[in-house]
Design a protein around this motif. Structure first.
Motif, PDB file in Angstrom:
ATOM      1  N   ALA A 300       0.853  -1.182   0.000  1.00 50.33           N
ATOM      2  CA  ALA A 300       0.000   0.000   0.000  1.00 50.33           C
ATOM      3  C   ALA A 300       0.896   1.242   0.000  1.00 50.33           C
ATOM      4  O   ALA A 300       1.984   1.217   0.555  1.00 50.33           O
ATOM      5  N   PHE A 478      -3.119   8.305  12.365  1.00 53.80           N
ATOM      6  CA  PHE A 478      -1.743   8.781  12.484  1.00 53.80           C
ATOM      7  C   PHE A 478      -1.187   8.607  13.890  1.00 53.80           C
ATOM      8  O   PHE A 478      -0.054   8.967  14.158  1.00 53.80           O
ATOM      9  N   ASP A 490       0.215  -4.490   6.555  1.00 52.14           N
ATOM     10  CA  ASP A 490       1.359  -4.673   5.658  1.00 52.14           C
ATOM     11  C   ASP A 490       1.974  -6.057   5.816  1.00 52.14           C
ATOM     12  O   ASP A 490       2.297  -6.718   4.845  1.00 52.14           O
ATOM     13  N   ILE A 498       6.928  -8.216  16.449  1.00 53.15           N
ATOM     14  CA  ILE A 498       7.391  -7.107  17.292  1.00 53.15           C
ATOM     15  C   ILE A 498       6.349  -6.823  18.370  1.00 53.15           C
ATOM     16  O   ILE A 498       6.228  -5.700  18.862  1.00 53.15           O
TER      17      ILE A 498
ATOM     18  N   PHE B  90       7.174  -3.467   7.157  1.00 50.28           N
ATOM     19  CA  PHE B  90       5.949  -2.726   6.861  1.00 50.28           C
ATOM     20  C   PHE B  90       6.192  -1.863   5.627  1.00 50.28           C
ATOM     21  O   PHE B  90       6.723  -0.761   5.698  1.00 50.28           O
ATOM     22  N   GLY B  91       5.770  -2.389   4.481  1.00 55.14           N
ATOM     23  CA  GLY B  91       6.133  -1.787   3.207  1.00 55.14           C
ATOM     24  C   GLY B  91       5.579  -0.398   2.979  1.00 55.14           C
ATOM     25  O   GLY B  91       6.144   0.378   2.219  1.00 55.14           O
ATOM     26  N   SER B  92       4.466  -0.056   3.638  1.00 53.49           N
ATOM     27  CA  SER B  92       3.871   1.252   3.371  1.00 53.49           C
ATOM     28  C   SER B  92       4.439   2.317   4.305  1.00 53.49           C
ATOM     29  O   SER B  92       4.018   3.461   4.260  1.00 53.49           O
ATOM     30  N   MET B  93       5.368   1.931   5.160  1.00 50.98           N
ATOM     31  CA  MET B  93       5.913   2.906   6.104  1.00 50.98           C
ATOM     32  C   MET B  93       7.387   3.153   5.816  1.00 50.98           C
ATOM     33  O   MET B  93       8.060   2.326   5.201  1.00 50.98           O
ATOM     34  N   SER B  94       7.871   4.284   6.331  1.00 49.60           N
ATOM     35  CA  SER B  94       9.282   4.587   6.124  1.00 49.60           C
ATOM     36  C   SER B  94      10.128   3.696   7.036  1.00 49.60           C
ATOM     37  O   SER B  94       9.616   3.083   7.975  1.00 49.60           O
ATOM     38  N   GLU B  97       9.819   4.814  10.541  1.00 46.10           N
ATOM     39  CA  GLU B  97       8.531   4.444  11.136  1.00 46.10           C
ATOM     40  C   GLU B  97       8.500   2.968  11.526  1.00 46.10           C
ATOM     41  O   GLU B  97       7.875   2.591  12.524  1.00 46.10           O
ATOM     42  N   LEU B 101       7.671   1.964  15.286  1.00 42.42           N
ATOM     43  CA  LEU B 101       6.567   1.081  15.656  1.00 42.42           C
ATOM     44  C   LEU B 101       7.046  -0.004  16.620  1.00 42.42           C
ATOM     45  O   LEU B 101       6.375  -0.314  17.605  1.00 42.42           O
ATOM     46  N   ALA B 102       8.243  -0.544  16.355  1.00 46.28           N
ATOM     47  CA  ALA B 102       8.799  -1.553  17.271  1.00 46.28           C
ATOM     48  C   ALA B 102       9.024  -0.935  18.654  1.00 46.28           C
ATOM     49  O   ALA B 102       8.739  -1.562  19.678  1.00 46.28           O
ATOM     50  N   LEU B 104       7.424   1.698  19.907  1.00 44.16           N
ATOM     51  CA  LEU B 104       6.107   1.948  20.501  1.00 44.16           C
ATOM     52  C   LEU B 104       5.582   0.681  21.156  1.00 44.16           C
ATOM     53  O   LEU B 104       5.009   0.711  22.250  1.00 44.16           O
ATOM     54  N   ALA B 117       2.019   9.723  16.001  1.00 47.65           N
ATOM     55  CA  ALA B 117       3.096   8.770  16.269  1.00 47.65           C
ATOM     56  C   ALA B 117       4.453   9.288  15.810  1.00 47.65           C
ATOM     57  O   ALA B 117       5.482   8.833  16.300  1.00 47.65           O
ATOM     58  N   THR B 118       4.473  10.249  14.889  1.00 47.49           N
ATOM     59  CA  THR B 118       5.760  10.669  14.307  1.00 47.49           C
ATOM     60  C   THR B 118       6.754  11.150  15.346  1.00 47.49           C
ATOM     61  O   THR B 118       7.957  11.030  15.152  1.00 47.49           O
ATOM     62  N   TYR B 120       7.264  10.119  18.444  1.00 46.96           N
ATOM     63  CA  TYR B 120       7.713   9.176  19.470  1.00 46.96           C
ATOM     64  C   TYR B 120       9.101   8.601  19.174  1.00 46.96           C
ATOM     65  O   TYR B 120       9.343   8.108  18.068  1.00 46.96           O
ATOM     66  N   GLU B 139      14.226   7.952   5.802  1.00 49.62           N
ATOM     67  CA  GLU B 139      12.933   8.466   5.328  1.00 49.62           C
ATOM     68  C   GLU B 139      12.393   7.710   4.127  1.00 49.62           C
ATOM     69  O   GLU B 139      11.307   8.012   3.634  1.00 49.62           O
TER      70      GLU B 139
END
Ligand SMILES: Nc1ncnc2c1ncn2[C@@H]1O[C@H](COP(=O)(O)OP(=O)(O)OP(=O)(O)O)[C@@H](O)[C@H]1O
Ligand SMILES: [Mg+2]
Lengths: 612, 246
Positions: A300, A478, A490, A498, B90-94, B97, B101-102, B104, B117-118, B120, B139
Motif C-alpha cells: 500500500a 496517524f 502490511d 514485534i 511494513f512496506g507502506s511505512m518509512s 517508522e 513502531l517496534a 512503541l 506517532a511521528t 515518538y 525516510e
C-alpha cells in the motif's frame, strides 16, 4: 409426522434451482477466482426470458421446455458477453474491485429487466403434464415439485460426468487447483475461462427458468437468490460441485422447516449456519483449504501527514461549510446533511479497508444498527433526541464487537462473504421481526428535538458530529494505534514478531468503524424522520464501498470527496428513470479504468512528480 | 544455567517430519549457528521458537518460561527478537517508522489513539538505524528498499526491545560476500556488547566458522552433530551429509 415429510419434500424441490445457481457460481469462482455478484441477475434473466418465450410459443409442453432451454442458453451467452467485456479486464484486480464491477452488472441488468418487462410480477405458467398434484401421506404435493426432486440428482450426475469424464472437465478441475500449471501445459486459458463462464451462467439461467412455474418472475429475484447462493457456496466449499449439492439440500430443508419453527427468523437462520461453517471450517464442508499464499501485489502507498497545502484547503472548506446557512436556507442544506452523513459512513468504512486492510461487504449493518438503535430507543424508551443520538452508535459498536470477533479470523473473499452474511442477518431480523421493527413498514415519526428541528440547527448538529467523527478517525490513523493497524495490514507476521497483537488491533478497528457508522446511521434517522430495512440492505453497503473506491482506498481525504461526489450524483441521477443503469455503467467503468480510485490518480500523479 | 532449553521439539507436515525430536540449549550471550542442507528444517525450527508455527511435541523454555503455545507477540515480549528468511517489514511505512513502531510496542504505547506517532522515540530509532548503517535511508519507504538494506532494517527492528535472544534466519542471504562478512561482524559486535544470545542459520560456511561459538547441524529435521566449529568440521557424518561437496 406427514407434515414433516411434506415440508422436507418441498425443501428438496426448492433445492433444485438453488443447486443450479450455486454450482454455477462455484464453478466460476473455482476457475476464475471471481465472486460474481451478477450471478443472481443471470438467474432472474433466465426466469424472465423463459416467461417471455413461453408467451410467444405457448404451444403446450413442448413450448415450455423449448423456452427453458433457449432461455438458459441465451443467459449463457449473456454471461460470455459480460466475461468478454468486463471480467477479463479485472481478473488480476483486488477482490473488492471485482465484487464492485460485478455489482455494476447487477444494477445494469436490473434496470434492463425493468425496461423490457416492466415492474409487474410475472406469474409462471402451468407445465402441461406436470400441472397436477400427487397425494402423499394425506397431503397434496404438486407434480412439478416431484419432477424437480427427480431431476436434481440427475443434474448432479451430469455435472459429475462432465467434470470427471471429459477432457474439458478435467482441464477445468486442474485449473481450479493450479492455474499456472494449466497455463504451462499450453491450454488456452482465455478460452477456458470464457467457456466456464458460459456454463456457469447457463446453469444460473436454467435454475431461473425451472423455478418459473413455482415462483414466477419478479425484479427482486436477483438480490434474493444471490445472497442465498453465496450462503450455499460457502457452506459447500467454494469450487466443490458435490458440496454445492449438499449445501443446497441443506438450505432447502432449513428454509422449509425454518418456516415451521422460527417463522420470523428463516433468513437469519440460513446466514447463521453459514457463519458457523465459516468459523468452524472456513473452506466449507467439501472445499479445499486455500494455500496460505502471502498477499501479492505492491505494498500500500504511504499515508502522509496532511501537508501544509492540504491544511490550507481544509480550513477554508470548513469555514465555508460553517458559513453556508448565511447564504442559503434551501434544499442545499438538506443535501449537505446527506453528504455529511455519507462522508462519516464512508470514512468509517475506509478506516476498515484502508489502514485496517479488511474487506467489508456489509458495512451497512452498523449504519443500520445505529439507525434502528436510535429509532427503538425513541420508540420503546422514549429517549429524547440527544441521548438517543449518542447512545445508538454504541449499539452499533456492540454489534461490530460481536461480529468483528469472527471477522478478524478470515481474509479475502471469505471475509467479504462473512461481513455480507452478518449484514443480511441484521437486515432479515429488521425485515421479519414485525412486532418490534415494523418490518417492511419501518419505524416512522422520529423527528429531532424542537431545538434542532429546523433545517439550520440540524445542519449544524450534523456538521459538528460528523466532523468530530471524521477527525477522530483521522487522528487514530496517524496515532500509534493507526501505525499498529497499518503494520498489521502490511505484514501480519512482522507485526506479531514485534509484539503487536494483530487480531486485537483489527478487532478494535472493526468496532471503532462500527461505532462511527452507527453515528452516521442515527443522524440519518433524525434527518429523514423514519427508518426502513433498506438502510442495511446490500445496496447501501455497496454505496459506501463506491464512495471509498471513488475517492481511493489508500488516500486519507479520498472517501470524503467520494462521498460528496456520490451523494450529489445520486441526488441528481435518482430523478432519472434509469439511474441504476447509469450508476452500474459508471461503476463498471470506474473499476475497469481506474482500479486505484479517483483519489488514487492524484496519488499516482504526485509520486510520478516526486520520482521524476 | 542456559538461557534457552529446547527439549524433544517436533513438527510434522503430513508425513514429513520437518523437525524431529530436536533438543539443544543456548547459553546467555552465546552465538550459536544452526546449519544443514536445504529443507533440513531450520526455518521450521525458527518458526516454532518464534511462535509463527505451532509445535506437535516438545518444550521450549526461555529462562524457565515455557514458550510453546504462546502467540508470537507474547514470545517477543519475553525478549525474543527475530528476522525472517523472507524479509518481513511494513512496506507502506518509512524505515524510521518501522523502527518507531517496534519501539512503541516495546514501551506499550500501541493503543494510544490520539497523539501523532511521528514524534515518538525518534532519537532512539535514529540511533538504532545508525548502528546498522541505515541512517541515510531513514525516510525512504520500506517497500522500495534493496534486499540487503531490508535485512539491516529487520535487524534494527529486532534490536529495538533489547532482546535477550535473537533468532536470525539467513541474515545475509542475497548479499554480496563482502557485505555478508561485514553484517555478521556487526551482529556479533552488538551481541557481545549487550550480551544477546544469537541463534542463526547461514549457508556461507566461512561466515559460520568465523563467528559462531558453537554449531548444531540438522538433517531431515534431526540433529546429526553439535559442538565447536573445529569439532563439527572434523565430524565424518557432517562431512558426508553436508560439507561433502566442499
Ligand atoms: N508450510 C509447510 N507445509 C508443508 N511442508 C513444509 C512447510 N514448511 C516447510 N515444509 C517442509 O519441511 C521441511 C523443512 O523445511 P524448512 O523450510 O524448515 O527447511 P530449511 O532448513 O529452512 O531449508 P532452507 O535452507 O532451504 O531454508 C521441508 O521438507 C519443507 O518442504
Ligand atoms: Mg530456511
Amino acid at each position: 409426522m406427514s407434515i414433516i415429510l411434506l415440508q422436507s419434500l418441498t425443501g428438496l424441490a426448492s433445492a433444485a434451482s438453488l443447486f443450479l445457481v450455486a454450482v454455477g457460481l462455484s464453478i466460476i469462482f473455482g476457475v476464475t477466482r471471481v465472486v460474481n455478484f451478477a450471478h443472481g441477475s443471470f438467474y432472474m434473466l433466465g426466469a424472465y426470458l423463459a416467461w417471455w418465450l413461453h408467451q410467444w410459443l405457448a404451444a403446450g409442453a413442448l413450448g415450455f421446455w423449448v423456452s427453458v432451454v433457449v432461455a438458459a442458453v441465451t443467459v449463457g451467452l449473456v454471461g460470455v458477453l459480460v466475461e468478454y467485456l468486463i471480467l477479463r479486464r479485472i481478473y488480476k484486480a483486488p477482490e473488492l474491485f471485482q465484487l464492485l464491477a460485478t455489482f455494476g452488472v447487477v444494477l445494469v441488468i436490473q434496470d434492463a429487466v425493468l425496461w423490457v418487462w416492466g415492474p409487474e410480477d410475472r406469474l409462471g405458467p402451468q407445465v402441461p403434464g406436470l400441472d397436477g398434484a400427487v397425494l402423499i401421506a394425506g397431503h397434496y404435493l404438486p407434480s412439478y415439485d416431484l419432477f424437480l426432486i427427480a431431476i436434481t440428482p440427475l443434474l448432479l450426475l451430469a455435472l459429475w460426468w462432465l467434470f470427471q469424464r471429459t477432457r474439458w472437465g478435467i482441464l477445468v478441475r486442474a485449473a481450479t487447483q493450479d492455474r499456472e500449471m494449466v497455463a504451462a501445459l499450453g491450454v488456452n486459458q482465455t478460452r477456458l475461462f470464457t467457456a466456464v463462464f458460459f456454463l456457469g451462467s447457463l446453469l444460473a439461467g436454467l435454475g431461473g427458468a425451472l423455478q418459473l412455474p413455482k415462483g414466477g418472475a419478479d425484479t427482486l429475484l436477483d438480490i434474493n437468490i444471490i445472497a442465498t447462493a453465496f450462503v450455499i457456496v460457502v457452506i459447500g466449499g467454494l469450487g466443490s460441485i458435490l458440496g454445492a449439492f449438499l449445501a443446497a439440500v441443506l438450505v432447502g430443508q432449513l428454509n422449509a422447516f425454518g418456516i415451521l419453527v422460527f417463522p420470523t427468523l428463516t433468513l437469519a437462520l440460513m446466514f447463521l449456519v453459514m457463519a458457523s461453517v465459516l468459523i468452524l471450517r472456513p473452506q466449507g464442508l467439501l472445499g479445499k483449504p486455500e494455500s496460505a499464499a502471502p498477499p501479492t501485489g505492491p505494498p500500500a502507498p504511504r499515508l502522509r501527514l496532511p501537508s501544509r497545502l492540504s491544511l490550507m484547503l481544509w480550513l477554508p472548506l470548513l469555514t465555508g461549510l460553517v458559513a453556508l446557512p448565511w447564504f442559503t436556507q434551501g434544499y442545499v442544506l438538506v443535501l449537505m446533511v446527506d453528504i455529511f452523513i455519507a462522508a462519516l459512513f464512508a470514512a468509517s468504512l475506509h478506516f476498515l479497508l484502508g489502514p485496517g486492510g479488511m474487506i467489508s461487504f456489509g458495512h451497512a449493518a452498523y449504519f443500520g444498527l445505529g439507525a434502528y438503535g436510535a429509532a427503538l430507543l425513541v420508540k420503546y424508551l422514549s429517549l429524547p433526541m440527544l441521548p438517543a443520538l449518542l447512545l445508538a452508535p454504541w449499539i452499533a459498536g456492540l454489534g461490530a464487537l460481536l461480529f468483528g470477533w469472527f471477522c478478524v479470523r478470515l481474509r479475502g473473499v471469505y471475509l467479504a462473504m462473512l461481513t455480507l452474511a452478518f449484514a443480511q442477518i441484521i437486515w432479515s431480523v429488521a425485515m421479519q421481526w414485525y412486532p418490534v421493527t415494523g418490518g417492511d413498514d419501518g419505524i416512522l415519526g422520529l423527528w429531532p428535538a424542537p431545538w434542532a428541528a429546523d433545517r439550520i440547527s440540524y445542519y449544524y448538529l450534523s456538521l459538528t458530529l460528523c466532523a468530530l467523527g471524521i477527525y477522530s478517525l483521522r487522528r487514530m490513523m496517524f496515532a500509534p494505534f493507526g501505525y499498529a493497524l497499518r503494520g498489521s495490514r502490511d505484514s501480519a507476521r512482522r507485526a506479531e514478531a514485534i509484539g503487536i497483537a494483530v487480531r486485537h488491533h483489527q478487532w478494535a478497528a472493526f468496532t471503532i468503524a462500527g461505532v462511527c457508522a452507527g453515528l452516521a446511521g442515527s443522524l440519518y434517522v433524525y434527518s429523514k424522520g423514519s427508518v426502513f430495512p433498506d438502510v442495511m440492505a446490500i445496496p447501501n453497503s455497496v454505496d459506501a464501498l463506491i464512495m471509498v473506491l471513488l475517492g481511493g482506498v489508500q488516500t486519507v481525504s479520498g472517501p470524503l470527496l467520494g462521498a460528496a461526489v456520490f451523494t450529489w450524483l445520486h441526488d441528481e441521477l435518482s430523478r432519472l428513470d434509469y439511474w441504476r443503469f447509469l450508476l452500474g455503467l459508471s461503476l463498471i467503468g470506474l473499476v475497469v479504468l481506474f482500479p486505484h480510485g479517483l483519489g488514487g490518480i492524484a496519488e499516482q500523479w504526485r509520486s510520478r512528480r516526486i520520482s521524476s | 544455567m542456559s538461557l534457552l532449553q529446547v527439549q524433544g521439539l517436533s513438527k510434522y507436515f503430513g508425513a514429513v517430519a520437518a523437525v524431529d525430536d530436536l533438543s539443544f540449549t543456548v547459553a546467555e550471550g552465546e552465538i550459536l549457528a544452526m546449519i544443514g542442507p536445504n529443507g533440513a528444517g531450520k526455518s521450521t525450527c525458527f518458526n516454532l521458537l518464534g511462535g509463527q508455527l505451532a509445535a506437535d511435541h516438545g518444550s521450549v523454555r526461555l529462562a524457565n518460561h515455557e514458550l510453546l503455545g504462546l502467540p508470537a507477540y507474547r514470545i517477543w515480549r519475553l525478549g525474543v527478537g527475530r528476522t525472517f528468511q523472507i524479509t518481513a517489514s511494513f512496506g507502506s511505512m518509512s524505515v524510521l517508522e518501522n523502527i518507531q513502531l517496534a519501539l512503541l510496542s516495546h514501551h506499550r504505547r500501541l493503543w494510544q489513539p490520539w497523539r501523532r506517532a511521528t514524534g515518538y522515540y525518534r532519537p532512539v530509532a535514529s540511533a538504532l538505524l545508525e548502528q546498522v548503517g541505515m541512517a541515510a535511508q531513514a525516510e525512504r519507504s520500506c517497500g522500495i528498499l534493496a534486499y540487503g538494506d531490508l535485512k539491516r532494517v529487520e535487524l534494527a527492528v529486532a534490536l529495538a526491545h533489547q532482546p535477550r535472544l535473537l533468532l536470525m534466519d539467513e541474515p545475509t542471504a542475497g548479499m554480496a560476500p563482502a557485505e555478508r562478512a561485514e553484517l555478521m561482524r556487526l551482529v556479533v559486535k552488538i551481541a557481545r556488547e549487550h550480551t544477546i544470545a544469537v541463534l542463526f542459520t547461514e549457508h556461507d560456511m566461512d561466515v559460520v566458522f568465523r563467528h559462531a561459538d558453537r554449531l548444531i547441524v540438522l538433517d531431515h529435521g534431526q540433529m546429526i552433530a553439535a559442538g565447536t566449529p573445529a569439532s563439527v568440521r572434523a565430524d565424518p557424518l557432517v562431512q558426508t551429509r553436508y560439507l561433502g561437496h566442499s
